[in-house]
Design an enzyme around this catalytic site. Structure first.
Site, PDB file in Angstrom:
ATOM      1  N   LYS A  93      73.063 -71.665 130.026  1.00  0.00           N
ATOM      2  CA  LYS A  93      74.359 -71.193 130.545  1.00  0.00           C
ATOM      3  C   LYS A  93      75.505 -71.575 129.607  1.00  0.00           C
ATOM      4  CE  LYS A  93      73.188 -71.173 135.479  1.00  0.00           C
ATOM      5  NZ  LYS A  93      71.891 -71.874 135.521  1.00  0.00           N
ATOM      6  N   PHE A  94      75.418 -71.109 128.369  1.00  0.00           N
ATOM      7  CA  PHE A  94      76.500 -71.345 127.411  1.00  0.00           C
ATOM      8  C   PHE A  94      77.802 -70.800 127.983  1.00  0.00           C
ATOM      9  CE2 PHE A  94      72.692 -71.175 124.717  1.00  0.00           C
ATOM     10  CZ  PHE A  94      72.848 -72.332 123.974  1.00  0.00           C
ATOM     11  N   SER A 151      73.853 -67.015 142.430  1.00  0.00           N
ATOM     12  CA  SER A 151      73.248 -67.043 143.765  1.00  0.00           C
ATOM     13  C   SER A 151      74.020 -67.929 144.743  1.00  0.00           C
ATOM     14  CB  SER A 151      71.819 -67.581 143.652  1.00  0.00           C
ATOM     15  OG  SER A 151      71.838 -68.919 143.160  1.00  0.00           O
TER      16      SER A 151
END
Ligand code: S5P
Length: 262
Positions: A93-94, A151
């Site tokens: 998750k850069f 999510s």
């Protein structure tokens, strides 16, 4: 519409080598299950990867939570990927500017680009993040996903943010092969994104910390996503990981077969 094509048909049409190989692998192994291996000890991570290996198409790691990380862990995981025929997705998750993510992806302790087939990034910084990662990943035949949605309850990744994320993905299709998303978006001519969906569980719907779990059939059949990402549903609460992985593999695959036979 790619949602009604088989993974094999899609693999034949895909131009990115990693996406092509991944779609072929899914069909060969009859698995659209990715296990989120969120464990913080090297031995436990290796043990889990070996146990669930036969049932998965993709092992998703958070390599920075492993307390005793070393190069041998990477060597063992890549050996297990060969042994069981799965790919590796470092869920990094850069989220920084292009120049910084280039360094984070290619160097440092983890050297993610050297072993992870797929990684992902948030679009918060703008498209420079894709340019930076692409510079490192493309020559190595890697691929990436953009987080178009999340999510968790209260996520800000929605609406216009999601729409703009998809636009950037279209611009860099040679490297951005799909999304972390909660549903499949309308295809434009030439699109074939791979949709990977976390927040999947057969037995529980919430973890009390914002995570929201959906049934695999809802994700794959109703929402048209391609890969279910499952963590604690497989190894949480002392569960038998191999047994649960088989159960999720079947649930995910049956929903896919039902979808393409529609
Ligand atoms: O929106 C997201 C994106 C991701 S990649 N929501 C998520 O939960 N994830 C990841 O999926 C998360 O970091 C974790 O590794 C996994 C879900 O694990 P579980 O234990 O809740 O199934």
């Amino acid at each position: 519409m790619s949602a009604s094509l088989s993974y094999l048909e899609r693999s034949k049409l895909h131009s990115n080598p990693t996406a092509k190989a991944f779609l072929e692998l899914m069909e060969r192994k009859k698995s659209n299950l990715s296990v989120a291996a969120d464990l913080n000890k090297k031995a436990a991570l290796i043990e889990l990867a070996d146990k669930v290996g036969p049932y998965i198409c993709l092992l998703k790691t958070h390599i920075d939570v492993v307390e005793d990380f070393d190069q041998d862990l990477v060597d063992q995981l890549t050996a297990l990927a060969k042994k069981h025929d799965f790919m590796i997705f470092e869920d990094r998750k850069f989220a920084d500017i292009g120049n910084t993510v280039k360094l984070q992806y290619g160097s440092g302790i983890y050297k993610i680009a050297s072993w992870s087939d797929i990684t992902n990034a948030h679009m918060v910084p703008g498209e420079g993040i894709v340019q930076g990662l692409r510079e490192v990943g493309l020559p190595l035949n890697r691929a990436m996903l953009l987080l178009a949605e999340m999510s968790s309850a209260g996520t800000l990744a929605k609406g216009d943010y999601t729409v703009k994320t998809v636009e950037v993905a279209r611009k860099y299709k040679d490297f951005v092969v799909g999304f972390i998303a909660m549903e499949r978006y309308a295809d434009k001519e030439g699109d074939d994104f791979i949709y990977m969906t976390p927040g999947v569980g057969l037995d529980q719907t919430s973890d009390g910390m914002g995570q929201q779990w959906k049934h695999p059939r809802e994700v794959v059949f109703d929402r048209g996503c391609d890969v279910i990402i499952v963590g604690r549903g497989i190894y949480g609460n002392g569960r038998d990981a191999a047994k649960e992985a088989k159960r999720y593999q079947e649930a995910g695959w049956n929903a896919y077969v039902e979808r393409i036979s529609k």
